[in-house]
Design a protein around this motif. Structure first.
Motif, PDB file in Angstrom:
ATOM      1  N   GLY A 166       0.799  -1.221   0.000  1.00  0.00           N
ATOM      2  CA  GLY A 166       0.000   0.000   0.000  1.00  0.00           C
ATOM      3  C   GLY A 166       0.832   1.271   0.000  1.00  0.00           C
ATOM      4  O   GLY A 166       0.296   2.364  -0.055  1.00  0.00           O
ATOM      5  N   ARG A 167       2.166   1.113   0.060  1.00  0.00           N
ATOM      6  CA  ARG A 167       3.028   2.300   0.126  1.00  0.00           C
ATOM      7  C   ARG A 167       2.855   3.155  -1.124  1.00  0.00           C
ATOM      8  O   ARG A 167       2.858   2.651  -2.246  1.00  0.00           O
ATOM      9  CB  ARG A 167       4.482   1.875   0.260  1.00  0.00           C
ATOM     10  CG  ARG A 167       5.386   3.032   0.535  1.00  0.00           C
ATOM     11  CD  ARG A 167       6.839   2.614   0.618  1.00  0.00           C
ATOM     12  NE  ARG A 167       7.651   3.713   0.140  1.00  0.00           N
ATOM     13  CZ  ARG A 167       8.918   3.600  -0.211  1.00  0.00           C
ATOM     14  NH1 ARG A 167       9.516   2.437  -0.149  1.00  0.00           N
ATOM     15  NH2 ARG A 167       9.583   4.637  -0.633  1.00  0.00           N
ATOM     16  N   ILE A 168       2.677   4.452  -0.921  1.00  0.00           N
ATOM     17  CA  ILE A 168       2.443   5.359  -2.041  1.00  0.00           C
ATOM     18  C   ILE A 168       3.777   5.857  -2.553  1.00  0.00           C
ATOM     19  O   ILE A 168       4.592   6.401  -1.805  1.00  0.00           O
ATOM     20  CB  ILE A 168       1.551   6.527  -1.596  1.00  0.00           C
ATOM     21  CG1 ILE A 168       0.188   5.980  -1.188  1.00  0.00           C
ATOM     22  CG2 ILE A 168       1.409   7.547  -2.709  1.00  0.00           C
ATOM     23  CD1 ILE A 168      -0.639   6.940  -0.385  1.00  0.00           C
ATOM     24  N   LEU A 169       4.020   5.638  -3.853  1.00  0.00           N
ATOM     25  CA  LEU A 169       5.328   5.979  -4.414  1.00  0.00           C
ATOM     26  C   LEU A 169       5.354   7.395  -4.972  1.00  0.00           C
ATOM     27  O   LEU A 169       6.340   8.091  -4.843  1.00  0.00           O
ATOM     28  CB  LEU A 169       5.695   4.978  -5.502  1.00  0.00           C
ATOM     29  CG  LEU A 169       5.910   3.552  -4.990  1.00  0.00           C
ATOM     30  CD1 LEU A 169       6.044   2.591  -6.145  1.00  0.00           C
ATOM     31  CD2 LEU A 169       7.144   3.468  -4.100  1.00  0.00           C
ATOM     32  N   ALA A 170       4.261   7.811  -5.641  1.00  0.00           N
ATOM     33  CA  ALA A 170       4.220   9.173  -6.185  1.00  0.00           C
ATOM     34  C   ALA A 170       3.452  10.050  -5.210  1.00  0.00           C
ATOM     35  O   ALA A 170       2.490   9.599  -4.598  1.00  0.00           O
ATOM     36  CB  ALA A 170       3.531   9.162  -7.539  1.00  0.00           C
ATOM     37  N   PRO A 171       3.872  11.310  -5.043  1.00  0.00           N
ATOM     38  CA  PRO A 171       3.155  12.176  -4.101  1.00  0.00           C
ATOM     39  C   PRO A 171       1.684  12.309  -4.506  1.00  0.00           C
ATOM     40  O   PRO A 171       1.370  12.480  -5.681  1.00  0.00           O
ATOM     41  CB  PRO A 171       3.869  13.528  -4.241  1.00  0.00           C
ATOM     42  CG  PRO A 171       5.107  13.270  -5.000  1.00  0.00           C
ATOM     43  CD  PRO A 171       4.970  11.989  -5.718  1.00  0.00           C
ATOM     44  N   ALA A 172       0.797  12.220  -3.532  1.00  0.00           N
ATOM     45  CA  ALA A 172      -0.630  12.350  -3.812  1.00  0.00           C
ATOM     46  C   ALA A 172      -1.232  13.235  -2.728  1.00  0.00           C
ATOM     47  O   ALA A 172      -0.681  13.350  -1.635  1.00  0.00           O
ATOM     48  CB  ALA A 172      -1.301  10.992  -3.792  1.00  0.00           C
ATOM     49  N   PHE A 224      -0.437   6.162  -6.793  1.00  0.00           N
ATOM     50  CA  PHE A 224       0.489   5.223  -7.425  1.00  0.00           C
ATOM     51  C   PHE A 224       1.200   4.449  -6.328  1.00  0.00           C
ATOM     52  O   PHE A 224       2.188   4.887  -5.768  1.00  0.00           O
ATOM     53  CB  PHE A 224       1.481   5.974  -8.319  1.00  0.00           C
ATOM     54  CG  PHE A 224       2.286   5.046  -9.166  1.00  0.00           C
ATOM     55  CD1 PHE A 224       1.690   4.365 -10.221  1.00  0.00           C
ATOM     56  CD2 PHE A 224       3.617   4.832  -8.897  1.00  0.00           C
ATOM     57  CE1 PHE A 224       2.433   3.486 -10.998  1.00  0.00           C
ATOM     58  CE2 PHE A 224       4.362   3.959  -9.668  1.00  0.00           C
ATOM     59  CZ  PHE A 224       3.761   3.289 -10.719  1.00  0.00           C
ATOM     60  N   THR A 225       0.647   3.294  -5.988  1.00  0.00           N
ATOM     61  CA  THR A 225       1.195   2.504  -4.896  1.00  0.00           C
ATOM     62  C   THR A 225       2.167   1.465  -5.427  1.00  0.00           C
ATOM     63  O   THR A 225       2.337   1.301  -6.640  1.00  0.00           O
ATOM     64  CB  THR A 225       0.071   1.762  -4.162  1.00  0.00           C
ATOM     65  OG1 THR A 225      -0.629   0.972  -5.122  1.00  0.00           O
ATOM     66  CG2 THR A 225      -0.892   2.728  -3.500  1.00  0.00           C
TER      67      THR A 225
END
Lengths: 530, 280
Positions: free
Chosen positions: A368-374, A481-482
């Motif tokens: 679930g880690r978000i890679l792109a800033p959201a 983008f997880t």
């Protein structure tokens, strides 16, 4: 390929033995006189390293098995005892554990080399398939071995992997119970895992013998992918290939030693130093680094595909990602073996390697880690001041409650309530509340993750709580983008590479021209070729 | 082509390693322990002091189930004794520290310090003559006496929280000895319900009350027992407890690597010799 045997027994005894068991002849023809292409580069030295790894694993493993106790109450302690009290156990145990990682490091280089130089193409299909079989056996053996120390990660990895087998339709549950030796991972599981972990390396050794047999039948491929044309293109295996392999293997052993003596635990997971506890799931369950790419493929499927649910789809994809290697010789349609002469395939290969490394990264991360800033945002609406009025809601039946509640809310709104909400207290009863008067207020908060957003909402509520008992919160969840999304992209490319790129590219790609110096026997141009 | 690829692969692998290292969890400061570097050995005075902290503080709740008393006096242990000849009197004296040079290792069965430590413990056993349960003084072959007979008793005695075993704790936690040290120093002295705020503990809330205070132990070597000093010492002791053969492993590794470097050099020269004049 090898031609007639050139072995000549020198002594009376070897002549006597040669007539009865020509084992020295076999060894001589296989490892001394065997003609090997003279243009092999260092990527061809990993086969020797792999045979060394197998020997190291078997020898150290046999010694460990003399001291290891396959019992759920004593396995963890016995590994500690080996490291503390068994003479040289502090050396042998890390040798075996680090050895597994080194084995996989070498096998991956070996496989990528075969992939790049087209070593799977005719006439080497069987050689390649045997190699894939060895790799599959290695994966199973490593998984079984990882469960033996009976730490937290051992136990939960075994649980996860046997669980996913249960996803198979019809037979899944039976297979799961059969492999575990019962309903749960327990003593029976540990015993059979130990037994199989001891057995499989010898099966691997057998398939390695077949692998080498097949290799010596068809001869080695080489970086140009052009078949050896005459004896002039080759050198005898000993001393030429032997000494080169020894040198490269020596460098490999240096890397092995650096890990073994100075970072014995760097490649493992800290949780495996915690005794297995069936009642406590560790915060993260991850396999060893060498299986992370497949774990990422397994977890990439968080959606159902028609009748196939996400779990089964992941299992199928994970097995398919290894299975596709077995049919690779018939997927790649190119007539050119070496990607050195295939400009587009070469680039696709580079991306493929990066994708495999990327999958390894994904496998080790929280999905679930978000890679792109959201930006997660929410709007809070509340009424400052005002008076709360409550109306009971009662419905005739369970199904009719929603209707009754919304009717009650509507009625309150009709009376002029600025905010309405209802809560359910029983099957058919509840209460609708409305806030009358006061001033409507609104506030927006935003944050980088859902948890931070909830915290921000909580803070905003606390700040306004004195004057407002009820809030309406609208959360807006953006596309994120997880790690799972990245895994899906990478998994798609993994399969695209084998199932689409290689079959199609072979038909449409224009290969580079093979230089004349390679198309003709090498010795003619001895001065020019180097 | 492949060369560029392999370089980028190594770079990517390194990046992944860094990404893994920067995992979640509390704030853990990197402390320069004596054993950190590839040639670093244990500071045996710190291991001895750390043992004292463990024995007087931690041992009231935490077991070290994989350690036996004899481990303290084996070669590489904090109480390993050596016979050293005194140059003035000419007589052999026993010292609890590996001398710079010389010195004869005293077998652990002859080590009076370790025996004294073991005998201070009272072990429940079966009387070999009567078969009845009996209490006897500890022997050096006994495992360290655990503070609780089992996990249930440990939980009951600690408000439901289970004090984990400490013998491999530095290997069982991300951050190792740095984590243990940071945990002991990470109390902000704030409460959150029944839990205490700790900046190093994952989640930030821990059940263990702050175990160390200034002067909690009195060091026999005269070192001032500040909280940080005790934390450093006990972290060093626990590192030794988890990895008692580290010094031997690093020493052996040095010899092995030196040998392999020479071997690789010779093999390279042999390779060049064999392939000289061969086009390839």
């Amino acid at each position: 390929m090898s031609g007639p045997s050139t072995y000549e027994p020198k002594s009376g005894f070897t002549r006597w033995l040669d007539k009865r068991l020509p084992i020295l002849r076999l060894s001589h023809d296989s490892f001394v006189a065997y003609p090997t292409p003279r243009n092999l580069n260092y990527w061809w030295t990993f086969g020797s390293m792999l045979s060394l790894c197998l020997v190291v694993q078997i020898v150290s493993g046999v010694v460990l098995a003399m001291h290891y106790i396959p019992h759920i109450d004593f396995a963890f302690d016995s590994v500690q005892r080996i490291k503390r009290d068994v003479p040289y156990g502090w050396l042998i145990q890390p040798m075996h554990a680090v050895g597994a990682s080194m084995f996989f490091l070498a096998v991956y280089v070996h496989m990528f080399r075969g992939l790049y130089y087209g070593s799977y193409k005719a006439p080497r299909e069987v050689l390649w398939i045997l190699g894939c079989l060895i790799y599959a056996l290695m994966v199973v053996t490593a998984f079984l071995g990882y469960s033996l120390p009976w730490g937290q990660m051992s136990f939960w990895a075994a649980t996860v992997i046997t669980n996913i087998l249960g996803a198979l339709p019809f037979v899944g549950e039976s297979i799961q119970v059969w492999i575990r030796g019962g309903g749960a991972i327990d003593q029976a599981t540990l015993n059979r895992f130990f037994s199989l972990h001891y057995l499989l390396p010898f099966v691997i050794a057998g398939v390695v013998a077949l692998h080498i047999w097949a290799l010596h039948e068809v001869g080695q491929n080489n970086p140009t992918g052009v078949e050896v044309k005459s004896k002039a293109d080759t050198v005898p295996f000993t001393p030429h290939a032997t000494i080169k392999d020894l040198f490269a293997t020596s460098l490999f052993v240096i890397l092995f030693a650096v890990f073994m003596f100075y970072m014995p635990d760097a490649l493992g997971h800290a949780d495996n130093y915690i005794r297995a506890n069936p009642l406590q799931t560790p915060p993260e369950i991850v396999p060893e680094w060498y299986l992370l790419p497949f774990y990422a493929v397994l977890r990439a499927f968080d959606f159902n595909i028609g009748p196939i649910d996400s779990k089964l789809a992941g299992v199928i994809a994970m097995f398919a990602s290894i299975g596709v290697l077995f049919v690779l010789p018939w997927l790649d349609t190119s007539k050119v073996r070496s990607m050195r002469y295939r400009p587009i395939a070469q680039q696709c290969f580079v991306i493929f390697v990066a994708v495999c490394i990327g999958l390894g990264f994904c496998g080790g991360q929280n999905p679930g880690r978000i890679l792109a800033p959201a930006t997660f945002s929410a709007t809070l609406n509340w009424v400052e001041g005002g008076e709360v009025r409550q109306e009971p809601v009662s419905a005739d039946s369970d199904a009719g409650y929603a209707e009754a509640a919304s009717a009650a809310e509507q009625a309150l709104r009709g009376q002029g309530a600025a905010l309405v909400a209802s809560s359910r207290t029983g099957e058919t009863t509840g209460a609708a509340r409305g806030v009358f008067g006061g001033t409507a207020r609104s506030q927006s908060v935003s944050a980088g993750t859902m948890e931070e957003l909830d915290a921000a909402i909580g803070e905003a509520k606390t700040a306004a709580a004195a004057s407002a008992p009820y809030f309406i919160v609208e959360r807006r969840v953006p596309f994120t983008f997880t790690v799972t999304r990245l895994s899906q992209l990478l998994t798609a490319y993994y399969f695209l590479f084998f199932l689409v790129i290689l079959p199609v590219l072979g038909l449409i790609e224009t290969p580079r021209r093979v230089p004349d110096t390679i198309a003709k026997p090498v010795t003619g141009q001895a001065a020019g070729a180097s | 082509m492949l060369r560029a690829l392999s370089i980028s692969a190594v770079a990517a692998a390194a990046a992944i390693g860094v990404a893994f290292a920067a995992g979640e969890g509390g704030h853990v400061e990197d402390y320069p322990f004596s054993f950190d570097s590839p040639v670093g050995a244990y500071d045996m005075s710190a291991v001895q002091r750390g043992y004292q902290v463990y024995a007087e503080v931690c041992a009231s709740c935490h077991a070290v189930e994989h350690l036996a008393y004899r481990h303290l006096g084996e070669e590489g242990g904090p109480f390993a004794a050596y016979m050293v000849r005194n140059h003035e009197t000419g007589e052999e004296e026993m010292v609890v520290r590996k001398p710079e040079h010389g010195g004869r290792f005293v077998d652990v069965t002859e080590n009076p310090y370790v025996r004294a430590i073991a005998q201070a413990a009272t072990i429940s056993d079966i009387d070999p003559n009567t078969g009845q349960p009996v209490d006897r003084p500890g022997r050096i072959s006994d495992k360290f006496l655990p503070p609780f007979p089992n996990e249930i008793a440990a939980r009951a005695g600690n408000g439901g929280a289970y004090p984990p075993d400490l013998s491999v704790i530095v290997l069982a936690r991300h951050g190792g000895a740095d984590y243990v040290r940071a945990l002991l120093l990470g109390y902000t002295m704030e409460m959150d319900g029944d839990l205490l705020v700790n900046t190093a503990f994952p989640g930030g809330r821990i059940a263990m009350p702050p175990p160390l205070t200034d002067g909690r132990v009195t060091y026999s070597d005269g070192t001032e027992a500040t909280v940080e000093q005790q934390a450093n010492d006990v972290a060093t002791f626990l590192q030794w407890a988890a990895d008692p053969h580290m010094e031997q492993r690093k020493r052996t590794g040095l010899v092995v690597l030196a040998f392999l470097a020479v071997l690789s050099g010779l093999l390279y020269l042999a390779y060049k010799q064999v392939w000289r004049g061969e086009s390839h």
